[in-house]
Design a protein around this motif. Structure first.
Motif, PDB file in Angstrom:
ATOM      1  N   SER A 187      25.618  51.384  56.052  1.00  0.00           N
ATOM      2  CA  SER A 187      25.269  50.745  57.330  1.00  0.00           C
ATOM      3  C   SER A 187      24.084  51.429  58.008  1.00  0.00           C
ATOM      4  N   TYR A 193      21.524  48.601  53.190  1.00  0.00           N
ATOM      5  CA  TYR A 193      22.008  47.409  53.897  1.00  0.00           C
ATOM      6  C   TYR A 193      21.081  46.206  53.696  1.00  0.00           C
ATOM      7  N   GLN A 194      19.774  46.422  53.452  1.00  0.00           N
ATOM      8  CA  GLN A 194      18.889  45.286  53.178  1.00  0.00           C
ATOM      9  C   GLN A 194      19.181  44.713  51.801  1.00  0.00           C
ATOM     10  N   ARG A 196      22.068  44.775  50.355  1.00  0.00           N
ATOM     11  CA  ARG A 196      23.349  44.069  50.454  1.00  0.00           C
ATOM     12  C   ARG A 196      23.150  42.681  51.054  1.00  0.00           C
ATOM     13  N   ARG A 197      22.268  42.605  52.066  1.00  0.00           N
ATOM     14  CA  ARG A 197      21.977  41.293  52.680  1.00  0.00           C
ATOM     15  C   ARG A 197      21.317  40.347  51.689  1.00  0.00           C
ATOM     16  N   ALA A 198      20.392  40.909  50.892  1.00  0.00           N
ATOM     17  CA  ALA A 198      19.646  40.077  49.934  1.00  0.00           C
ATOM     18  C   ALA A 198      20.565  39.537  48.847  1.00  0.00           C
TER      19      ALA A 198
END
Length: 199
Positions: A187, A193-194, A196-198
């Motif tokens: 986090s 975290y980028q 994971r978003r992608a």
């Protein structure tokens, strides 16, 4: 009361032992935590050796880098655990810092961590000094480094014991400083975290 002489004996004993057998922990209580903390520095030291090699593949270096991150995180977590154990013992025996008590620049846990690294350095310097293929020049250079490491170990051992004595006498305040490592936190590390978003 914590005795730094017991800590440094543990460090030297276990570093030598683990070079002959698998990592184990025959201790109890605070010394068991010291041994666990040392084990992460021990593993970290040897992964760092691999990371400096030009003979290993990029894939292996990536594996080593991840191992280094993991062991470094565990090393820092256990520094905090050592300091938390000291806090609990100070509270248990009812020590309250005096009105003029000050904080030290580092905690006992951090000092013990530094002592564990020195134990590893001393062991490996002796190993280098005693190499059968070592030249006289090599031995002389290692002996100079070893003398410095041993002097630093003596100084830090005495200073760490004095700090612990001062804490338990109420002359110094003690608190755990949180390392707040961000790189392993999905986090807080933008790359994690980028990604994971992608996905």
């Amino acid at each position: 009361m914590i005795r730094i002489a017991e800590v440094t004996t543990l460090h030297a004993t276990m570093v030598a032992r683990w070079h002959q057998r698998a990592i184990d922990n025959p201790y109890q209580g605070f010394l068991a935590a010291v041994c666990t903390q040392l084990s992460f520095n021990y593993q970290l030291w040897h992964e760092e050796d691999i990371a400096r090699s030009r003979e290993v593949s990029d894939a292996r270096i990536a594996e080593v880098k991840r191992a280094i991150d993991k062991f470094n995180q565990q090393r820092n977590d256990w520094i905090e655990k050592l300091d938390d154990m000291i806090t609990a013992e100070v509270d248990r025996v009812g020590i309250r810092p005096g009105a003029h008590a000050t904080l030290n620049t580092e905690t006992p846990g951090s000092s013990i961590d530094r002592l564990s690294i020195l134990a590893l350095r001393i062991y490996h310097l002796k190993e280098q000094r005693d190499r059968l293929d070592a030249t006289a020049e090599h031995v002389e250079g290692v002996e100079r480094k070893l003398a410095i490491a041993l002097a630093q170990h003596d100084d830090l051992s005495a200073s760490a014991q004095q700090l612990i004595d001062d804490i338990f006498a109420g002359r110094k305040k003690h608190k755990t400083y949180r390392q707040l490592k961000m790189y392993n936190d999905p986090s807080l590390n933008p790359y994690l975290y980028q990604a994971r978003r992608a996905a």
